[in-house]
Design an enzyme around this catalytic site. Structure first.
Site, mmCIF file in Angstrom:
data_model
loop_
_atom_site.group_PDB
_atom_site.id
_atom_site.type_symbol
_atom_site.label_atom_id
_atom_site.label_comp_id
_atom_site.label_asym_id
_atom_site.label_seq_id
_atom_site.Cartn_x
_atom_site.Cartn_y
_atom_site.Cartn_z
ATOM 1 N N HIS A 100 4.588 15.180 -9.578
ATOM 2 C CA HIS A 100 5.093 14.042 -10.340
ATOM 3 C C HIS A 100 3.858 13.304 -10.846
ATOM 4 O O HIS A 100 2.816 13.314 -10.174
ATOM 5 C CB HIS A 100 5.846 13.042 -9.465
ATOM 6 C CG HIS A 100 6.994 13.593 -8.683
ATOM 7 N ND1 HIS A 100 6.832 14.261 -7.499
ATOM 8 C CD2 HIS A 100 8.322 13.529 -8.905
ATOM 9 C CE1 HIS A 100 8.021 14.595 -7.019
ATOM 10 N NE2 HIS A 100 8.949 14.176 -7.862
ATOM 11 N N ASP A 103 2.175 11.252 -8.248
ATOM 12 C CA ASP A 103 1.506 11.930 -7.119
ATOM 13 C C ASP A 103 0.016 12.077 -7.390
ATOM 14 O O ASP A 103 -0.780 12.078 -6.464
ATOM 15 C CB ASP A 103 2.006 13.374 -6.921
ATOM 16 C CG ASP A 103 3.488 13.483 -6.758
ATOM 17 O OD1 ASP A 103 4.111 12.498 -6.346
ATOM 18 O OD2 ASP A 103 4.022 14.578 -7.049
HETATM 19 C C1 XUL Z 1 13.937 15.089 -4.103
HETATM 20 C C2 XUL Z 1 13.318 16.251 -4.746
HETATM 21 C C3 XUL Z 1 12.214 15.961 -5.698
HETATM 22 C C4 XUL Z 1 12.169 16.867 -6.868
HETATM 23 C C5 XUL Z 1 11.155 16.493 -7.911
HETATM 24 O O1 XUL Z 1 14.984 15.435 -3.259
HETATM 25 O O2 XUL Z 1 13.683 17.367 -4.492
HETATM 26 O O3 XUL Z 1 11.019 15.967 -5.001
HETATM 27 O O4 XUL Z 1 11.915 18.180 -6.471
HETATM 28 O O5 XUL Z 1 11.328 15.219 -8.392
#
Ligand code: XUL
Ligand code: CO
Length: 439
Positions: A100, A103
């Protein structure tokens, strides 16, 4: 160069008999199975958020593992996270990673400052990607953590929040394209509701589609040729998440004309939260031509939340890889470990054990799935089970040649149905066991 994971050696394949905790027992990356190497089949990815950022905090306690990598200044911490990420990928022979936006770089005081932080870190990521020959599986924007997203992002009641999320998605897409990512994920962080008493569901769903359309338009305009993914999840953090499961998301994509650009990123633990098996979600995606990528983890069926554990259940990984093989393998997607070590597994060594366990579970699953397909009994049984649709009235039904009237005439003539055959479930389960456990 600094070494952060001093207790973790370069992990090699040693075979199933090895007792070395730092060796792969099944993941032999260059071994060819069904025409492709294991590395090509699996396309393992490291999840940046859990591995480099997650410190093990839960509702009842603070983190148990420090991820500041020896620094105190915010940007210095995030730079060391990058070095640490590539060191770990290198030691574990993981070719891909995903992140993300939040992150990889800290938020600044303004959006402009946040974007500048991102640019600085992305320069370093780009440099290390070249050095270590690593690839970005997918990128995404974290539009759920900051308080501005308390009512959702695209589905917020606040138009300013929609605009802010759009700006974040734009930047995250630019980074994904710059780093050569072939996927962009929408996981609906808080895209859902707590109560219908205050919710305009119609507008929220329209707005969610609006942001996705804008993302597709912009992404394609800056050269993004990969897949957009939706990652279904039925609940958590909101009581009801709009992207409930693959079938629900399919209806949404088709309604808004997004089905040409979007595929699914299927997460094992999200499937079980939705009351489905992991294999069910993969099958629904495969049958509908929207199988894209996988967030590989496992939940605890006794718990009602997303535990994101590293996958070790070989029945699950086998049936997952069976679906992946049947789908023709990954195109732009791969197996991302959206998984975290338990709070009590607090030292860096645990990270190595966890990834090794997950990679081995999928490598073994791949080998077993290939054996199940080559054995042929499961596929042959299923084909035979539907043979009545290959000739006679069944073939006419499939060809769309008969009306209700025709079928009534046929049924009247039939009198009753007297030829059903056993579904042989117990036999088939035993076949799977006999292939999996030949020792
Ligand atoms: C949350 C989840 C996230 C997604 C990416 O449950 O799975 O980490 O993979 O936003
Ligand atoms: Co996920």
């Amino acid at each position: 160069m600094k070494e952060f994971f001093t207790s973790i050696p370069k992990v090699q394949y040693e075979g199933a008999a090895s007792t070395n905790p730092f060796a792969f027992k099944h993941y032999n990356k260059d071994e060819v199975i069904a025409g492709k190497t294991m590395a090509e089949h699996t396309k393992f990815a490291l999840s940046y958020w859990h591995t480099l950022c997650g410190e093990g905090a839960d509702m009842f306690g603070v983190g148990t593992s420090n991820k500041s990598f020896g620094e105190t200044d915010s940007m210095a911490i995030y730079k060391n996270k990058v070095y640490a990420a590539f060191e770990l990928m290198d030691k574990l022979s993981i070719d891909y990673f995903c992140f993300h936006d939040r992150d990889i770089a800290p938020e600044g005081k303004t959006l402009a400052e946040t974007n500048a932080n991102l640019d600085e870190i992305v320069d370093l990521i780009e440099e290390l990607m070249k050095k270590y020959n690593k690839k970005l599986l997918w990128g995404t924007a974290n539009c759920f953590n900051n308080p501005r997203y308390m009512h959702g992002a695209a589905t917020s009641c606040n138009a300013d929040t929609f605009a802010y999320a759009a700006a974040q998605v734009k930047k995250a897409l630019e980074i994904t394209v710059r780093l050569g990512g072939k996927g962009y994920v929408f996981w609906g962080g808080r895209e859902g509701y707590e109560t219908l008493l205050n919710t305009n569901m119609g507008l929220e769903l329209d707005n969610m589609a609006r942001l996705m359309k804008l993302a597709v338009e912009y992404g394609r305009s800056i050269g993004f040729t990969g897949d957009f993914y939706i990652e279904p999840k039925p609940k958590e953090p909101t009581k009801h998440q709009y992207d409930f499961d693959v079938a629900t998301v399919l209806g949404f994509l088709r309604k808004y004309g997004l089905d040409k650009d979007f595929k699914m990123n299927i997460e094992a633990n999200h499937a079980t939260l939705a009351g489905h098996t992991f294999q069910h979600e993969l099958r629904v995606a495969r049958e509908n031509g929207v199988f894209g990528s996988i967030d590989a983890n496992q939940g605890d069926l006794l718990l009602g939340w997303d535990t994101d554990q590293f996958p070790t259940n070989v029945y699950e990984t086998t049936m997952c890889m069976y679906e992946v093989l049947k789908a023709g393998g990954f195109v732009n997607g791969g197996l991302n470990f959206d998984a975290k070590v338990r709070r009590g597994s607090f030292d860096y060594t645990d990270l190595a054990h966890a990834y090794i366990a997950g990679m081995d579970a999928f490598a073994l699953g791949l080998k077993l799935a290939d054996k199940i397909i080559k054995d042929g009994r499961i596929d042959a049984f299923t084909k035979e089970r539907y043979k009545s649709f290959e000739t006679g009235i069944g073939a006419d039904i499939v060809a769309g040649k008969v009306s209700l009237k025709d079928l009534e005439a046929y049924a009247l003539n039939l009198g009753d149905v007297t030829t059903n055959e056993s579904s042989r479930q117990e036999y088939l389960e035993a076949v799977i066991n006999s292939i999996m456990f030949q020792g």
